[in-house]
Design a protein around this motif. Structure first.
Motif, PDB file in Angstrom:
ATOM      1  N   LEU A 328       0.836  -1.205   0.000  1.00 34.21           N
ATOM      2  CA  LEU A 328       0.000   0.000   0.000  1.00 34.21           C
ATOM      3  C   LEU A 328       0.869   1.253   0.000  1.00 34.21           C
ATOM      4  O   LEU A 328       0.597   2.221  -0.733  1.00 34.21           O
ATOM      5  CB  LEU A 328      -0.922  -0.006   1.218  1.00 34.21           C
ATOM      6  CG  LEU A 328      -2.087  -0.997   1.202  1.00 34.21           C
ATOM      7  CD1 LEU A 328      -2.810  -0.984   2.536  1.00 34.21           C
ATOM      8  CD2 LEU A 328      -3.046  -0.676   0.077  1.00 34.21           C
ATOM      9  N   ARG A 329       1.900   1.248   0.828  1.00 38.17           N
ATOM     10  CA  ARG A 329       2.784   2.417   0.868  1.00 38.17           C
ATOM     11  C   ARG A 329       3.460   2.640  -0.485  1.00 38.17           C
ATOM     12  O   ARG A 329       3.615   3.777  -0.936  1.00 38.17           O
ATOM     13  CB  ARG A 329       3.830   2.235   1.972  1.00 38.17           C
ATOM     14  CG  ARG A 329       3.282   2.422   3.384  1.00 38.17           C
ATOM     15  CD  ARG A 329       4.406   2.624   4.380  1.00 38.17           C
ATOM     16  NE  ARG A 329       5.250   1.447   4.481  1.00 38.17           N
ATOM     17  CZ  ARG A 329       5.039   0.444   5.338  1.00 38.17           C
ATOM     18  NH1 ARG A 329       3.993   0.507   6.161  1.00 38.17           N
ATOM     19  NH2 ARG A 329       5.851  -0.587   5.379  1.00 38.17           N
ATOM     20  N   HIS A 330       3.838   1.548  -1.145  1.00 36.01           N
ATOM     21  CA  HIS A 330       4.473   1.656  -2.452  1.00 36.01           C
ATOM     22  C   HIS A 330       3.508   2.284  -3.461  1.00 36.01           C
ATOM     23  O   HIS A 330       3.891   3.166  -4.246  1.00 36.01           O
ATOM     24  CB  HIS A 330       4.914   0.278  -2.919  1.00 36.01           C
ATOM     25  CG  HIS A 330       5.590   0.263  -4.256  1.00 36.01           C
ATOM     26  ND1 HIS A 330       6.691   1.055  -4.542  1.00 36.01           N
ATOM     27  CD2 HIS A 330       5.313  -0.424  -5.402  1.00 36.01           C
ATOM     28  CE1 HIS A 330       7.078   0.849  -5.784  1.00 36.01           C
ATOM     29  NE2 HIS A 330       6.258  -0.042  -6.331  1.00 36.01           N
ATOM     30  N   ALA A 331       2.253   1.838  -3.444  1.00 29.21           N
ATOM     31  CA  ALA A 331       1.258   2.394  -4.361  1.00 29.21           C
ATOM     32  C   ALA A 331       1.015   3.875  -4.074  1.00 29.21           C
ATOM     33  O   ALA A 331       0.867   4.694  -4.998  1.00 29.21           O
ATOM     34  CB  ALA A 331      -0.048   1.608  -4.260  1.00 29.21           C
ATOM     35  N   GLU A 332       0.974   4.244  -2.799  1.00 28.55           N
ATOM     36  CA  GLU A 332       0.760   5.645  -2.431  1.00 28.55           C
ATOM     37  C   GLU A 332       1.939   6.523  -2.878  1.00 28.55           C
ATOM     38  O   GLU A 332       1.736   7.657  -3.336  1.00 28.55           O
ATOM     39  CB  GLU A 332       0.564   5.745  -0.920  1.00 28.55           C
ATOM     40  CG  GLU A 332      -0.775   5.173  -0.456  1.00 28.55           C
ATOM     41  CD  GLU A 332      -0.846   5.002   1.051  1.00 28.55           C
ATOM     42  OE1 GLU A 332      -1.927   4.670   1.552  1.00 28.55           O
ATOM     43  OE2 GLU A 332       0.197   5.191   1.719  1.00 28.55           O
ATOM     44  N   HIS A 333       3.154   5.984  -2.779  1.00 26.23           N
ATOM     45  CA  HIS A 333       4.322   6.730  -3.244  1.00 26.23           C
ATOM     46  C   HIS A 333       4.262   6.941  -4.764  1.00 26.23           C
ATOM     47  O   HIS A 333       4.597   8.027  -5.258  1.00 26.23           O
ATOM     48  CB  HIS A 333       5.606   5.985  -2.880  1.00 26.23           C
ATOM     49  CG  HIS A 333       5.915   5.990  -1.415  1.00 26.23           C
ATOM     50  ND1 HIS A 333       5.616   7.051  -0.599  1.00 26.23           N
ATOM     51  CD2 HIS A 333       6.499   5.051  -0.617  1.00 26.23           C
ATOM     52  CE1 HIS A 333       5.998   6.786   0.640  1.00 26.23           C
ATOM     53  NE2 HIS A 333       6.532   5.570   0.650  1.00 26.23           N
ATOM     54  N   MET A 334       3.838   5.907  -5.487  1.00 21.97           N
ATOM     55  CA  MET A 334       3.720   6.040  -6.939  1.00 21.97           C
ATOM     56  C   MET A 334       2.698   7.101  -7.297  1.00 21.97           C
ATOM     57  O   MET A 334       2.916   7.914  -8.217  1.00 21.97           O
ATOM     58  CB  MET A 334       3.338   4.688  -7.566  1.00 21.97           C
ATOM     59  CG  MET A 334       4.466   3.675  -7.609  1.00 21.97           C
ATOM     60  SD  MET A 334       4.101   2.223  -8.633  1.00 21.97           S
ATOM     61  CE  MET A 334       2.782   1.464  -7.679  1.00 21.97           C
TER      62      MET A 334
END
Length: 436
Positions: A328-334
């Motif tokens: 989830l954090r990775h998607a939010e960073h993207m």
């Protein structure tokens, strides 16, 4: 031996027997044959009613009926049932593969990916059996075959139980053991009631065997083995093979719990744990030499079924939760970096992964799919976003009803989006998003 069965015999003027019977430990014979009507290979299994008692004849017919009733890609198809010169026979799908006990004897401990693929497929059979209230009661390596395609077949429903169904009532056993020592659950050994968790124990013992090359309980005598099963804690496969992933070690250890209530349940939970481990499937020389994508995909997903939400927290749940948070954090960073299309793909992938483990109705799945739809708004693709949000709305109405807070909130978002222009230009995107 069944002296009346000779090579080339035509049973029912349809099933032409081969030149030699197949190796078989039971009372009777198993012959390769050809169905001349449909021009396909089959197996014809006989028992000699003249030298065995009626209970075994009943078991033979009962096994055929139960197997036919369980329609699943992981169970051999039953094509016919009858008598030839007074001898009962059943015609079965021909399985082009090897029994798991022979596979381990030839290959030794199997690669982790193959153990997971085999276990996931057995789990899917147990899920289907559970829907019928059917308990196999003899899950073990010799009753499971691996085909050259990577598919698994679960055999021998002769000891299966169907509670409260008089058509398949428990047969007299004539001194036969209800199961196989070393693989049958403690409640079977004690003669207690069995249920779907009994089969999960057999699955755990089978997985232990595939991982280590030896059964979990293996004494010098039957009595010693039984004593170990009833009196000692279940072993961990990592004691013999330390590199086994912790999630798989925990699962097998839990499946071998002495008390049924301590085992994972239902079988869908076991499937959900095993399926993500199906990767890196190397060739199995002499069994599966072709490991192209089609074979690997079939071994990984055959029998896949929707999963039910888990009823209790386990170490597997905790690890999966941590992995989800990181993703989830990775998607939010993207998304924060302007990679909106990549973020949408990530939200959708996470939604599908979570749905396989917890079901389509899980609130987390709803939130992930909603995020994926919103990412298209930032790309100027409001019509696409609206289509996805409206589909999600209908799904939530079916689950929660029209007045649920989540449904009302989604309605408001759709109304606001519908009132905006659908032809506004998209926000700037980087070159990676622009061409996807």
């Amino acid at each position: 031996m069944l002296g009346f069965v000779v090579p080339g015999t035509s049973v029912k003027d349809r099933y032409m027997l081969g030149r030699f019977p197949l190796p078989h430990r039971g009372m009777g014979e198993v012959w390769p044959a050809r169905d001349t009507l449909l021009d396909r290979p089959v197996i014809v299994k006989f028992i000699d009613a003249s030298v065995i008692d009626l209970d075994l004849v009943r078991r033979f017919r009962r096994e055929a009926l139960l197997t036919a009733r369980l329609s699943h890609p992981g169970v051999p198809a039953v094509y016919d049932l009858g008598e030839y010169t007074g001898q009962p026979y059943v015609v079965l799908q021909k399985i082009n593969g090897i029994a798991l006990n022979d596979l381990v004897a030839e290959q030794g401990p199997l690669p982790i990916g193959w153990v997971a693929a085999i276990g996931a497929q057995i789990s899917s059979v147990l899920i289907a059996a559970g829907r019928l209230g059917l308990v196999h009661r003899d899950i073990k390596p010799s009753n499971v075959m691996l085909e050259t395609s990577g598919a698994v077949k679960v055999l021998d429903f002769g000891l299966a139980a169907v509670p409260d169904d008089e058509r398949y009532s428990r047969i007299t056993q004539s001194g036969q053991s209800l199961g196989t020592v070393g693989y049958m659950a403690p409640e079977q050994i004690r003669g207690e009631d069995t249920d779907h968790r009994t089969d999960l124990y057999g699955l755990g013992a089978t997985l232990f065997d595939l991982l280590t090359g030896s059964p979990p309980f293996d004494g010098a005598t039957t009595l010693t083995t039984v004593r170990h099963q009833l009196g000692t804690p279940p072993p961990r496969p990592t004691e013999l093979r330390p590199q086994i992933p912790a999630v798989l070690d925990d699962l097998v250890h839990a499946l071998l719990a002495s008390r049924p209530k301590d085992r994972p349940a239902p079988a869908a939970e076991v499937y959900a744990t095993l399926a993500p481990l199906v990767q890196d499937l190397p060739p199995l020389p002499g069994v599966i030499d072709d490991t192209d994508e089609a074979v690997q995909a079939y071994a990984a997903i055959v029998g896949r079924v929707p999963q039910q939400p888990r009823s209790r927290t386990t170490p597997t749940d905790e690890r999966a939760g941590l992995a989800l948070e990181q993703a989830l954090r990775h998607a939010e960073h993207m998304q924060a970096a302007g990679h909106f299309r990549a973020a949408a793909r990530q939200w959708r992938r996470l939604a599908e992964d979570h749905a396989r483990r917890h079901g389509d109705e899980d609130p987390v799945v709803f939130d992930l799919r909603r995020r994926a739809a919103r990412a298209h708004i930032a790309l100027g693709e409001r019509d696409r976003a609206l289509r996805q949000l409206n589909t999600l709305l209908q799904s939530r109405i079916r689950v929660d009803g029209p007045e649920h807070d989540a449904v009302l909130d989604l309605r408001q978002e759709i109304a606001r989006l519908s009132g905006e222009s659908t032809d506004s230009p998209p926000v700037p995107r980087d070159s990676h998003d622009a061409d996807r």
